[in-house]
Design an enzyme around this catalytic site. Structure first.
Site, PDB file in Angstrom:
ATOM      1  N   TRP A 180      -4.486  19.012  16.751  1.00  0.00           N
ATOM      2  CA  TRP A 180      -5.088  17.806  16.186  1.00  0.00           C
ATOM      3  C   TRP A 180      -4.550  17.631  14.762  1.00  0.00           C
ATOM      4  CZ3 TRP A 180      -8.162  17.261  11.744  1.00  0.00           C
ATOM      5  CH2 TRP A 180      -8.496  15.922  11.469  1.00  0.00           C
ATOM      6  N   GLU A 186      -4.965  16.030  20.773  1.00  0.00           N
ATOM      7  CA  GLU A 186      -6.278  15.387  20.641  1.00  0.00           C
ATOM      8  C   GLU A 186      -6.183  14.113  19.802  1.00  0.00           C
ATOM      9  OE1 GLU A 186      -9.100  17.885  18.648  1.00  0.00           O
ATOM     10  OE2 GLU A 186     -10.744  16.447  18.841  1.00  0.00           O
ATOM     11  N   LYS A 230      -7.771  10.253  18.398  1.00  0.00           N
ATOM     12  CA  LYS A 230      -8.955   9.881  17.640  1.00  0.00           C
ATOM     13  C   LYS A 230      -8.890   8.391  17.346  1.00  0.00           C
ATOM     14  CE  LYS A 230     -11.147  11.760  13.506  1.00  0.00           C
ATOM     15  NZ  LYS A 230     -11.512  13.036  12.922  1.00  0.00           N
ATOM     16  N   ASP A 267     -12.186  14.242  22.762  1.00  0.00           N
ATOM     17  CA  ASP A 267     -13.326  14.683  21.948  1.00  0.00           C
ATOM     18  C   ASP A 267     -14.393  13.601  22.060  1.00  0.00           C
ATOM     19  OD1 ASP A 267     -15.050  14.726  19.569  1.00  0.00           O
ATOM     20  OD2 ASP A 267     -13.763  16.346  18.854  1.00  0.00           O
ATOM     21  N   HIS A 290     -14.708  10.858  19.428  1.00  0.00           N
ATOM     22  CA  HIS A 290     -13.507  10.181  18.955  1.00  0.00           C
ATOM     23  C   HIS A 290     -13.251   8.811  19.563  1.00  0.00           C
ATOM     24  CE1 HIS A 290     -11.401  13.962  17.185  1.00  0.00           C
ATOM     25  NE2 HIS A 290     -12.630  13.776  16.737  1.00  0.00           N
ATOM     26  N   HIS A 347     -13.637  18.231  24.233  1.00  0.00           N
ATOM     27  CA  HIS A 347     -14.414  18.726  23.094  1.00  0.00           C
ATOM     28  C   HIS A 347     -15.802  18.117  23.193  1.00  0.00           C
ATOM     29  CE1 HIS A 347     -11.222  20.096  19.918  1.00  0.00           C
ATOM     30  NE2 HIS A 347     -11.237  20.838  21.008  1.00  0.00           N
ATOM     31  N   ASP A 368     -18.007   9.612  13.855  1.00  0.00           N
ATOM     32  CA  ASP A 368     -17.603  10.933  14.346  1.00  0.00           C
ATOM     33  C   ASP A 368     -18.231  12.015  13.467  1.00  0.00           C
ATOM     34  OD1 ASP A 368     -16.208  13.006  15.550  1.00  0.00           O
ATOM     35  OD2 ASP A 368     -14.427  12.707  14.313  1.00  0.00           O
ATOM     36  N   ASP A 381     -19.930  14.790  14.220  1.00  0.00           N
ATOM     37  CA  ASP A 381     -19.907  16.186  14.667  1.00  0.00           C
ATOM     38  C   ASP A 381     -21.267  16.869  14.582  1.00  0.00           C
ATOM     39  OD1 ASP A 381     -16.958  16.953  15.324  1.00  0.00           O
ATOM     40  OD2 ASP A 381     -16.816  15.816  13.466  1.00  0.00           O
ATOM     41  N   ASP A 415     -17.074  21.228  19.752  1.00  0.00           N
ATOM     42  CA  ASP A 415     -16.588  20.813  18.438  1.00  0.00           C
ATOM     43  C   ASP A 415     -17.709  20.125  17.674  1.00  0.00           C
ATOM     44  OD1 ASP A 415     -15.149  20.224  16.241  1.00  0.00           O
ATOM     45  OD2 ASP A 415     -13.741  18.847  17.202  1.00  0.00           O
TER      46      ASP A 415
HETATM   47  C1  RNT Z   1     -11.150  16.473  14.273  1.00  0.00           C
HETATM   48  C2  RNT Z   1     -11.004  17.038  15.625  1.00  0.00           C
HETATM   49  C3  RNT Z   1     -10.653  18.491  15.690  1.00  0.00           C
HETATM   50  C4  RNT Z   1     -11.389  19.305  14.658  1.00  0.00           C
HETATM   51  C5  RNT Z   1     -11.144  20.784  14.787  1.00  0.00           C
HETATM   52  C6  RNT Z   1     -11.602  21.534  13.569  1.00  0.00           C
HETATM   53  O1  RNT Z   1     -11.586  15.176  14.276  1.00  0.00           O
HETATM   54  O2  RNT Z   1     -12.131  16.787  16.381  1.00  0.00           O
HETATM   55  O3  RNT Z   1     -10.847  18.968  16.978  1.00  0.00           O
HETATM   56  O4  RNT Z   1     -12.747  19.067  14.655  1.00  0.00           O
HETATM   57  O5  RNT Z   1      -9.844  21.037  15.098  1.00  0.00           O
HETATM   58 ZN    ZN Z   2     -12.311  17.781  18.369  1.00  0.00          ZN
END
Ligand code: RNT
Ligand code: ZN
Length: 432
Positions: A194, A237, A239, A270, A273, A297, A305, A307, A337
């Site tokens: 990523w 990955e 986004k 993810d 994302h 993820h 986003d 998390d 994640d």
């Molecule tokens: C970031 C991505 C990625 C990170 C990690 C730390 O937007 O989601 O996966 O969160 O690699």
């Molecule tokens: Zn991620």
């Protein structure tokens, strides 16, 4: 504060028997579901333990690359040993097969500054030993952020050849490390790439960075490096946007979807994302006819986003439900994640991992055959009524039994152990 009287094993067994009969009535075998749900590996991200700080000897001013853990809960792990101490606790409190997903910035270099392009498997020897001891296989990630050469907001797609080559060398170093991990543990290591590359506002040229990213990734994956592709499973990955890349992300979902397909590597989705109204669950049946496998993820976006710690919400339920209904659970590699620095970090892990495992179990307990029959017969209202009813089935009783089968605390019975762990480590970690 209310104290719970936790159920005894006999009570859990009795409730499970009733639940088993209820599910059987819907044509669902709870024994098969428990066994299957426990066997699916969940790759635990290393970075919830220390708010994505990493262990490198590095310049304090390095950029976050758009990754931001907020909150000031005490007890952040500051060393590899403290992280492993926390993971040991987590492993005792979550059922099923667990892997550990490491980032390159968690290298242990014995106090020496080793730049990212010079990392070798030795810098992860302690992680590999810990994994072997605990029976936990490792996955890996290059760290293309939190580094002076990422400060411009561009890495592999940077206009400067020198910056690009540095990150290509990092990606290659990480592939060799992933391969070494895989050899040692006897199972492939997923290496997820990523990058934070993108622009805050209206780039005049959206084309060149993408063209450069294709080339740079091809250089990272270059066959000449001799990395065994059956051991190092590369993933990319995408986004929608990031902090500082609100207008333009070089590695967007479409970009990587096609890149992964043409280079025969994994595509990573993810759950944080995408646009908030987009359903990641709905993407599985659109992507899996073409991609042999996907990396997922599990994350939880709140308005963006963000998390947040993963919980058993509709997004999580439906993504695994879709995978199970498509018979595709074995084509999805599950990784976590999220990072929340505002609550006890070990408990954050336990909640997120248990929610993900619960969502897998829930998916495997779905009366999918019956639902499909109703739909095929044009009995849409009945199908919908059945779907509603599945929400009321005694999932908790089956979940508690799954926990007992794997010798971990059922229900909320893990809370005292997590609290004791917190009390033990927090004072020690308060300073520093
Ligand atoms: C970031 C991505 C990625 C990170 C990690 C730390 O937007 O989601 O996966 O969160 O690699
Ligand atoms: Zn991620």
């Amino acid at each position: 504060m209310r104290t719970l009287s936790h159920s005894t094993e006999e009570e859990i067994a009795a409730r499970y028997e009733t639940a088993r009969d209820i599910y059987a009535d819907y044509g669902v075998d709870t024994e098969l579901a428990i066994e299957h749900a426990l066997r699916i590996p969940i790759s635990m991200h290393c970075w919830q333990g220390d708010d994505v700080a990493g262990l490198e000897v590095r310049d304090p001013a390095a950029s976050g690359g758009g990754i931001l853990a907020t909150g000031g809960h005490p007890g952040r792990a500051r060393t590899g040993d403290e992280l492993r101490e926390d993971y040991d606790e987590v492993l005792d409190l979550v059922p099923g097969e667990i892997r550990l997903n490491l980032h390159a910035m968690y290298a242990e270099t014995g106090g020496q500054k080793v730049d990212r392009d010079a990392l070798t498997p030795e810098h992860f020897a302690r992680w590999m030993d810990w994994g072997a001891e605990r029976g936990v296989d490792l996955d890996f990630n290059p760290t293309y952020f939190a580094h002076p050469r990422a400060d411009d907001g561009f890495t592999l797609s940077h206009a400067d050849e020198g910056v690009r080559s540095f990150w290509i060398a990092h990606g290659r170093a990480c592939r060799r490390i992933a391969e070494a991990m895989a050899r040692k543990q006897g199972s492939p290591c997923v290496l997820n790439h990523w990058i934070p590359d993108g622009a805050k506002d209206s780039p005049a040229d959206r084309w060149s960075p993408r063209a450069r990213l294709v080339e740079a990734l091809d250089a990272v994956l270059d066959e000449a490096a001799g990395v065994d592709r059956s051991l190092c499973l590369d993933a990319v990955e995408g986004k929608l946007f990031g902090l500082g890349s609100e207008d333009y992300v070089v590695g967007s979902h479409e970009f990587y979807s096609h890149y992964a397909l043409t280079r025969r590597i994994l595509l990573c989705l993810d759950m944080g994302h995408f646009h908030p109204t987009e359903s990641v669950a709905d993407k599985l049946s659109a992507l899996l006819p073409f991609h042999p496998e996907l990396l997922l993820h599990t994350s939880r976006p709140i308005r963006w986003d963000s998390d947040h710690v993963v919980i058993f919400n509709d997004d999580l339920r439906t993504v695994f439900l879709e995978a199970a209904r498509g018979g595709a659970l074995d084509r999805i590699r599950v990784a976590l994640d999220f990072f929340d620095a505002s609550i006890h970090r070990v408990s954050a892990y336990v909640i997120g991992i248990r929610a993900t495992r619960l969502a897998l179990l829930h998916a495997l307990l779905d009366p999918s055959d019956a639902l499909r029959e109703l739909e095929a017969a044009g009995r849409g209202a009945e199908k919908l009524a059945w779907m509603e009813q599945t929400r009321l089935l005694p999932l908790g009783a089956v979940w508690d039994m799954a926990c007992l089968r794997d010798s971990v605390p059922p229900g909320l019975a893990w809370l005292p152990a997590a609290a004791a762990h917190e009390a033990r480590v927090v004072e020690r970690r308060r300073n520093g």
